[in-house]
Design an enzyme around this catalytic site. Structure first.
Site, PDB file in Angstrom:
ATOM      1  N   SER A  59       0.831  -1.203   0.000  1.00  0.00           N
ATOM      2  CA  SER A  59       0.000   0.000   0.000  1.00  0.00           C
ATOM      3  C   SER A  59       0.867   1.254   0.000  1.00  0.00           C
ATOM      4  O   SER A  59       0.366   2.374  -0.196  1.00  0.00           O
ATOM      5  CB  SER A  59      -0.941   0.001   1.205  1.00  0.00           C
ATOM      6  OG  SER A  59      -0.232  -0.232   2.411  1.00  0.00           O
ATOM      7  N   ASP A  97       5.786  -6.682   2.693  1.00  0.00           N
ATOM      8  CA  ASP A  97       5.102  -7.304   1.566  1.00  0.00           C
ATOM      9  C   ASP A  97       6.062  -7.641   0.438  1.00  0.00           C
ATOM     10  O   ASP A  97       6.920  -6.816   0.076  1.00  0.00           O
ATOM     11  CB  ASP A  97       4.040  -6.362   0.995  1.00  0.00           C
ATOM     12  CG  ASP A  97       2.678  -6.550   1.628  1.00  0.00           C
ATOM     13  OD1 ASP A  97       2.421  -7.638   2.181  1.00  0.00           O
ATOM     14  OD2 ASP A  97       1.860  -5.616   1.548  1.00  0.00           O
ATOM     15  N   LYS A 126       5.296 -11.045   3.712  1.00  0.00           N
ATOM     16  CA  LYS A 126       3.898 -11.395   3.483  1.00  0.00           C
ATOM     17  C   LYS A 126       3.671 -11.584   1.996  1.00  0.00           C
ATOM     18  O   LYS A 126       4.186 -10.809   1.174  1.00  0.00           O
ATOM     19  CB  LYS A 126       2.945 -10.327   4.024  1.00  0.00           C
ATOM     20  CG  LYS A 126       1.464 -10.677   3.831  1.00  0.00           C
ATOM     21  CD  LYS A 126       0.555  -9.732   4.583  1.00  0.00           C
ATOM     22  CE  LYS A 126       0.437  -8.378   3.924  1.00  0.00           C
ATOM     23  NZ  LYS A 126      -0.232  -8.450   2.589  1.00  0.00           N
ATOM     24  N   GLU A 128       0.487 -13.012  -0.991  1.00  0.00           N
ATOM     25  CA  GLU A 128      -0.934 -13.269  -1.195  1.00  0.00           C
ATOM     26  C   GLU A 128      -1.160 -14.623  -1.834  1.00  0.00           C
ATOM     27  O   GLU A 128      -0.337 -15.092  -2.630  1.00  0.00           O
ATOM     28  CB  GLU A 128      -1.538 -12.177  -2.079  1.00  0.00           C
ATOM     29  CG  GLU A 128      -1.435 -10.781  -1.482  1.00  0.00           C
ATOM     30  CD  GLU A 128      -1.987  -9.687  -2.381  1.00  0.00           C
ATOM     31  OE1 GLU A 128      -1.959  -8.513  -1.966  1.00  0.00           O
ATOM     32  OE2 GLU A 128      -2.455 -10.004  -3.503  1.00  0.00           O
ATOM     33  N   GLU A 194      -8.655 -10.306   4.452  1.00  0.00           N
ATOM     34  CA  GLU A 194      -9.126  -8.999   3.989  1.00  0.00           C
ATOM     35  C   GLU A 194     -10.460  -9.126   3.270  1.00  0.00           C
ATOM     36  O   GLU A 194     -10.613  -9.945   2.365  1.00  0.00           O
ATOM     37  CB  GLU A 194      -8.091  -8.348   3.068  1.00  0.00           C
ATOM     38  CG  GLU A 194      -8.502  -6.970   2.589  1.00  0.00           C
ATOM     39  CD  GLU A 194      -7.390  -6.204   1.896  1.00  0.00           C
ATOM     40  OE1 GLU A 194      -7.653  -5.084   1.401  1.00  0.00           O
ATOM     41  OE2 GLU A 194      -6.251  -6.723   1.836  1.00  0.00           O
TER      42      GLU A 194
END
Length: 277
Positions: A59, A97, A126, A128, A194
């Site tokens: 982000s 991330d 991290k 996804e 999320e």
């Protein structure tokens, strides 16, 4: 006093958070706190405020670099932001991330890029995805790199998902549970959920012995994460799951407005702001 109260009292707050403390906190029913940071200005403030984990999220692209999504963020961007945060904090776990394109090709690419983030100071990375990335999670874990998973709405896949939408409804609930279990079996130390319906997030949380960290996933996850600029009121619009804990945008705007007016009318700098000799 309930057994839950007794368990929470038995959890001793660590002077420095480490990976094993996450599972201990879940077992004790002690909620975990995570917030994003991308620089040396905000990270020490968040540490002083008592957060358990700092997420150097991709982000960063939206908040700091002006991108409309996380997809343009590069490894070089994440290295720079991670290094800045890691240099300035000690107590929280720093999770960085892996950005889009940094781990999807194969496990070796993921390992090489994860090493880059660990070398500049991250405590964990991290990524996804669910069962399809479990082999990558296992490789990183076996190499001594802690991994946090990320299920539900995964921003790096927003083009395929059709934008930020709730995930895990209906028949997809069982797949999300299965994905979470696959990540746990591969060695993930925690899993971010999320934009997941609260009952689904609770089912995933109950199925795991590693903690879940929710964002737009209701109150029953083991912890919460928010983008700092959202919760601090830096934007006029925020997602519905965000609570603005302050209105820093207005405070900062008022301060800069006062500064510009005082410069224009000559009242700044005053005698207290400079030396005459």
């Amino acid at each position: 006093m309930t057994s839950e109260d007794t368990a929470q009292e038995s959890f001793k707050e660590p002077k420095k958070w480490r990976m094993h403390h996450l599972a201990m906190a879940k077992q004790a029913g002690r909620k975990l706190t995570m917030i994003t940071a991308y620089d040396a200005l905000t990270a020490p403030i968040f540490e002083e405020a008592g957060v358990d984990m700092i997420l150097v999220g991709d982000s960063y692209g939206n908040v700091q670099l002006g991108y409309g999504s996380t997809i343009p963020v590069l490894m070089e961007d994440m290295e720079r932001a991670t290094a800045a945060v890691a240099r300035c904090v000690n107590r929280p776990i720093v999770v960085a991330d892996l950005p889009f394109g940094a781990y999807e090709a194969n496990s070796q690419v993921a390992f090489d890029n994860a090493v880059r983030l660990i070398r500049v100071g991250a405590n964990a990375v991290k990524l996804e995805g669910g069962a399809e990335v479990a082999h990558t999670v296992a490789l990183l874990t076996q190499a001594g790199i802690p991994v946090v998973g990320h299920l539900g709405f995964t921003p790096q896949s927003e083009n395929a998902l059709g934008g930020p939408r709730m995930q895990g409804r209906g028949e997809a609930k069982q797949k999300m549970i299965d994905d979470a279990l696959a990540l746990q079996a591969a060695g993930a130390v925690a899993i971010v959920l999320e934009l997941v319906p609260a009952p689904v997030a609770k089912a995933v949380t109950d199925a795991l012995h590693v903690p879940t960290i929710g964002i737009g996933a209701g109150p029953d996850t083991d912890g919460q994460v928010l983008v700092w600029a959202d919760m601090a009121g830096m934007y006029e619009w925020v997602p519905s799951f965000v609570k603005k804990f302050t209105n820093l945008r207005e405070s900062l705007k008022d301060a800069v407005s006062a500064y510009t007016e005082e410069v224009k009318d000559g009242s700044f700098p005053g005698p207290d702001h400079y030396k005459t000799n």
